[in-house]
Motif scaffolding. Structure first.
Motif, PDB file in Angstrom:
ATOM      1  N   LYS A 239       2.512   1.646  -3.420  1.00 18.76           N
ATOM      2  CA  LYS A 239       1.567   2.076  -4.454  1.00 18.76           C
ATOM      3  C   LYS A 239       1.180   3.546  -4.253  1.00 18.76           C
ATOM      4  CE  LYS A 239      -2.387   0.309  -6.940  1.00 18.76           C
ATOM      5  NZ  LYS A 239      -3.340  -0.794  -7.046  1.00 18.76           N
ATOM      6  N   GLU A 240       1.013   3.930  -2.989  1.00 19.72           N
ATOM      7  CA  GLU A 240       0.686   5.322  -2.699  1.00 19.72           C
ATOM      8  C   GLU A 240       1.822   6.252  -3.131  1.00 19.72           C
ATOM      9  OE1 GLU A 240      -0.511   8.129   1.134  1.00 19.72           O
ATOM     10  OE2 GLU A 240      -0.156   5.990   1.436  1.00 19.72           O
TER      11      GLU A 240
ATOM     12  N   THR B 185      -5.815   2.859   0.593  1.00 21.89           N
ATOM     13  CA  THR B 185      -6.821   1.865   0.952  1.00 21.89           C
ATOM     14  C   THR B 185      -6.167   0.535   1.299  1.00 21.89           C
ATOM     15  OG1 THR B 185      -8.430   2.923  -0.501  1.00 21.89           O
ATOM     16  CG2 THR B 185      -8.887   0.662   0.146  1.00 21.89           C
ATOM     17  N   LYS B 186      -5.224   0.115   0.491  1.00 26.28           N
ATOM     18  CA  LYS B 186      -4.539  -1.151   0.738  1.00 26.28           C
ATOM     19  C   LYS B 186      -3.746  -1.090   2.046  1.00 26.28           C
ATOM     20  CE  LYS B 186      -2.334  -4.643  -2.033  1.00 26.28           C
ATOM     21  NZ  LYS B 186      -3.520  -5.279  -2.517  1.00 26.28           N
TER      22      LYS B 186
ATOM     23  N   ARG C 267      -5.743   8.342  -8.389  1.00 26.95           N
ATOM     24  CA  ARG C 267      -6.454   7.081  -8.169  1.00 26.95           C
ATOM     25  C   ARG C 267      -5.505   6.023  -7.592  1.00 26.95           C
ATOM     26  NH1 ARG C 267      -9.881   3.435 -12.490  1.00 26.95           N
ATOM     27  NH2 ARG C 267     -10.438   1.834 -10.988  1.00 26.95           N
ATOM     28  N   MET C 268      -4.311   5.924  -8.152  1.00 22.35           N
ATOM     29  CA  MET C 268      -3.342   4.955  -7.664  1.00 22.35           C
ATOM     30  C   MET C 268      -2.940   5.287  -6.223  1.00 22.35           C
ATOM     31  SD  MET C 268       0.410   3.925  -9.161  1.00 22.35           S
ATOM     32  CE  MET C 268      -0.195   3.284 -10.710  1.00 22.35           C
TER      33      MET C 268
ATOM     34  N   LYS D 104      -6.132  -1.388   4.920  1.00 20.02           N
ATOM     35  CA  LYS D 104      -6.578  -2.779   5.054  1.00 20.02           C
ATOM     36  C   LYS D 104      -5.526  -3.586   5.810  1.00 20.02           C
ATOM     37  CE  LYS D 104      -8.332  -6.536   2.174  1.00 20.02           C
ATOM     38  NZ  LYS D 104      -8.531  -6.999   0.809  1.00 20.02           N
TER      39      LYS D 104
ATOM     40  N   GLY E 142       0.819  -1.211   0.000  1.00 19.45           N
ATOM     41  CA  GLY E 142       0.000   0.000   0.000  1.00 19.45           C
ATOM     42  C   GLY E 142       0.849   1.254   0.000  1.00 19.45           C
TER      43      GLY E 142
ATOM     44  N   GLU F 179      -5.740   4.176  -3.995  1.00 22.00           N
ATOM     45  CA  GLU F 179      -5.747   2.710  -3.878  1.00 22.00           C
ATOM     46  C   GLU F 179      -4.652   2.245  -2.918  1.00 22.00           C
ATOM     47  OE1 GLU F 179      -5.319   1.273  -7.877  1.00 22.00           O
ATOM     48  OE2 GLU F 179      -7.408   1.671  -8.384  1.00 22.00           O
TER      49      GLU F 179
END
Length: 57
Positions: free
Chosen positions: A19-20, A37-38, A30-31, A41, A16, A34
């Motif tokens: 990716k951030e 969010t990951k 958007r990436m 989680k 996460g 996401e």
């Protein structure tokens, strides 16, 4: 089994964050979202595993 879940949580958090950061670097909102969010989680999974450990003892 708990060790496996803890490792999974750490991996999810790392993916996460990566990716951030990548989304931020290339300007892809958007990436970046996401990735957040990951990461969240993974944080939730880790919290769940820590709570299991507390009640186990």
């Amino acid at each position: 089994m708990a060790g496996n879940q803890k490792a999974k949580a750490k991996a999810e958090q790392a993916k996460g964050k990566a990716k951030e950061a990548l989304g931020r670097a290339v300007g892809n909102e958007r990436m970046e979202a996401e990735g957040r969010t990951k990461g969240a989680k993974g944080d939730a999974r880790q919290t769940k595993e820590k709570a299991k450990d507390v009640f186990k003892h």
